[in-house]
Design a protein around this motif. Structure first.
Motif, mmCIF file in Angstrom:
data_model
loop_
_atom_site.group_PDB
_atom_site.id
_atom_site.type_symbol
_atom_site.label_atom_id
_atom_site.label_comp_id
_atom_site.label_asym_id
_atom_site.label_seq_id
_atom_site.Cartn_x
_atom_site.Cartn_y
_atom_site.Cartn_z
ATOM 1 N N GLU A 167 64.274 -31.203 -10.318
ATOM 2 C CA GLU A 167 63.456 -30.432 -9.427
ATOM 3 C C GLU A 167 62.027 -31.012 -9.618
ATOM 4 O O GLU A 167 61.583 -30.838 -8.214
ATOM 5 C CB GLU A 167 63.360 -29.264 -9.464
ATOM 6 C CG GLU A 167 64.932 -28.562 -8.457
ATOM 7 C CD GLU A 167 65.504 -29.882 -7.313
ATOM 8 O OE1 GLU A 167 64.337 -30.194 -6.305
ATOM 9 O OE2 GLU A 167 67.091 -29.761 -7.201
ATOM 10 N N LEU A 168 61.351 -30.866 -10.862
ATOM 11 C CA LEU A 168 60.068 -31.655 -11.059
ATOM 12 C C LEU A 168 60.373 -32.072 -11.007
ATOM 13 O O LEU A 168 59.189 -33.550 -10.111
ATOM 14 C CB LEU A 168 59.846 -30.851 -12.914
ATOM 15 C CG LEU A 168 58.736 -31.802 -13.534
ATOM 16 C CD1 LEU A 168 57.632 -30.826 -12.584
ATOM 17 C CD2 LEU A 168 59.383 -31.296 -14.757
ATOM 18 N N GLN A 169 61.185 -33.579 -11.365
ATOM 19 C CA GLN A 169 60.707 -34.899 -10.742
ATOM 20 C C GLN A 169 60.927 -34.983 -9.136
ATOM 21 O O GLN A 169 59.945 -35.970 -8.883
ATOM 22 C CB GLN A 169 62.318 -35.437 -10.768
ATOM 23 C CG GLN A 169 62.257 -37.741 -10.952
ATOM 24 C CD GLN A 169 63.872 -37.688 -11.474
ATOM 25 O OE1 GLN A 169 64.239 -37.567 -11.291
ATOM 26 N NE2 GLN A 169 63.394 -39.035 -12.257
ATOM 27 N N ARG A 170 61.840 -34.439 -8.522
ATOM 28 C CA ARG A 170 61.623 -34.579 -7.315
ATOM 29 C C ARG A 170 60.240 -33.953 -6.128
ATOM 30 O O ARG A 170 59.530 -34.887 -5.316
ATOM 31 C CB ARG A 170 62.366 -33.728 -6.287
ATOM 32 C CG ARG A 170 63.360 -34.159 -4.553
ATOM 33 C CD ARG A 170 63.684 -33.353 -4.306
ATOM 34 N NE ARG A 170 65.493 -33.483 -4.837
ATOM 35 C CZ ARG A 170 66.181 -33.397 -5.404
ATOM 36 N NH1 ARG A 170 65.598 -32.181 -5.883
ATOM 37 N NH2 ARG A 170 67.381 -34.098 -5.808
ATOM 38 N N MET A 171 59.832 -33.210 -7.021
ATOM 39 C CA MET A 171 58.596 -32.417 -6.718
ATOM 40 C C MET A 171 57.076 -33.343 -6.614
ATOM 41 O O MET A 171 56.409 -34.059 -5.944
ATOM 42 C CB MET A 171 57.967 -30.888 -7.009
ATOM 43 C CG MET A 171 59.270 -30.004 -6.053
ATOM 44 S SD MET A 171 59.610 -28.274 -6.836
ATOM 45 C CE MET A 171 57.855 -28.127 -6.320
ATOM 46 N N LEU A 172 57.376 -34.036 -8.480
ATOM 47 C CA LEU A 172 56.205 -34.592 -8.501
ATOM 48 C C LEU A 172 56.116 -36.207 -7.278
ATOM 49 O O LEU A 172 55.461 -36.856 -7.777
ATOM 50 C CB LEU A 172 56.256 -35.557 -10.050
ATOM 51 C CG LEU A 172 55.864 -33.621 -11.135
ATOM 52 C CD1 LEU A 172 56.491 -33.663 -12.482
ATOM 53 C CD2 LEU A 172 54.447 -33.483 -11.100
#
Length: 385
Positions: free
Chosen positions: A214-219
């Motif tokens: 999720e962090l990767q997707r949001m960044l």
């Protein structure tokens, strides 16, 4: 509470936070997203929390009257994602108790319609963990995205090996190291952190792969490469915060394997090969791989400077293809799980890669030629005669 916002802002931010909404909530309020509107800053924040992973995002809106309310996440996303572009008014001023005497009604008014959704009071929604008195570590979005792309795929999906279901992150003075293993393979990525730590201490934490995806997707969606991301760490919790976004997650307890000891230092053989050609050949050969063992055999021919890939399936047939390579060392036959091989090679970020190996059953290392410092270790499998 009353506000006017863009359909695209509401829908996009809902899609991000909804991924932290549990599919089977242990309490009814956890199936909701907390919407908070601030009339002074004209900011709207959305929060979802499954008691392990929490996501909060914010966006600009025209807030006529501030307030907070918990709204059913899936229903709200299903409605807003299907609405036409344009302004949406959210209003609970006229919220009345339902016929059962419980709950609230929130009205959504797009330019061509009128929807009413049953809501819950904001006071029932659990607070996201707050980390106080922790040294803040600043990372860059580019370093995080690069490290996660090269490591997340190698995490384990086996919940009985909890610590292996995450990525082990080591923050050194000006280096970030990401490591992931499922017991059959290991990916290690070392990236430069453009925002060095203020002191020379080293920090280590294992974060669940789910949270990091999720962090990767949001960044990737919402930040520039040099965007500073603040990392806060406390006993059992980690927080990533940037711009108007925040992701909080529990950390994984337990001793992470001492993975550096698994990587051989000397090799008897080395193969340099075109990565894209290697991957596309593997993809064709994989069609014939036996579903039971999923094995591809590599025959390394030093004399002809080529490697031959072959697969056999008793029920289907067999296939073989050869490709040129730069080979040093003696001939050898070696076999791999084709899935593990392909997944790792796809993430190596260079046009040419090097394969370092010793014997047919010892760890094999794949590295990119130039660019990112990444090591992918794959364990060979026994060839059956």
């Amino acid at each position: 509470m009353k506000l006017v916002c863009a359909q695209s802002d509401l829908s996009t931010n809902l899609s991000f936070v909804s991924r932290a909404v549990p599919s089977r909530p242990t309490h009814p309020v956890l199936a909701n997203v907390l919407l908070q509107a601030d009339a002074q800053t004209n900011q709207v924040s959305l929060t979802a929390f499954d008691l392990s992973l929490g996501i909060r995002t914010s966006f600009n809106a025209e807030v006529w009257q501030g307030g907070a309310i918990a709204l059913p996440a899936k229903l709200l996303l299903d409605i807003t994602s299907r609405l036409p572009e344009g302004e949406i008014t959210l209003d609970d001023e006229s919220a009345t108790e339902t016929s059962t005497g419980e709950g609230l009604i929130v009205t959504l008014t797009p330019k061509s319609g009128h929807y009413q959704v049953r809501a819950m009071g904001a006071q029932e929604f659990p607070e996201l963990p707050v980390i106080e008195n922790s040294q803040v570590i600043h990372l860059t979005a580019a370093a995080l995205i690069e490290g996660l792309r090269g490591s997340l795929f190698a995490t384990s999906g086996d919940e009985t090996k909890q610590v292996l279901t995450g990525v082990h992150l080591t923050v050194k003075q000006d280096i970030l190291e990401f490591a992931a293993t499922d017991g059959h393979r290991l990916a290690v990525v070392e990236t430069t952190n453009e925002r060095p730590m203020e002191n020379s201490s080293q920090l280590e934490v294992t974060v669940p792969a789910r949270a990091l995806r999720e962090l990767q997707r949001m960044l990737a969606h919402s930040s520039a490469d040099d965007e500073p991301v603040a990392l806060y760490l406390d006993q059992g919790q980690v927080v990533f915060a940037w711009k108007n976004q925040r992701l909080t997650s529990r950390t994984l307890e337990g001793q992470y394997p001492v993975y550096r000891q698994l990587i051989p230092r000397q090799f008897e053989r080395q193969v340099t090969i075109d990565r894209k050609q290697f991957v596309s050949t593997l993809e064709r050969i994989a069609v014939l791989a036996d579903q039971k063992n999923n094995i591809v055999k590599l025959s390394i021919d030093s004399g002809n400077q080529e490697i031959t890939l072959s697969c056999e399936s008793q029920d289907v047939g067999s296939g073989r293809e050869s490709m040129s390579a730069q080979i040093s060392g003696e001939d050898i036959d070696i076999a791999f799980n084709i899935k593990y091989l392909m997944e790792g090679l796809k993430e190596l970020p260079s046009s040419e890669i090097q394969m370092h190996l010793n014997q047919s059953l010892t760890p094999v290392i794949f590295t990119p030629l130039g660019g990112l410092k990444m090591t992918y270790l794959a364990m060979p499998v026994q060839l059956r005669n």
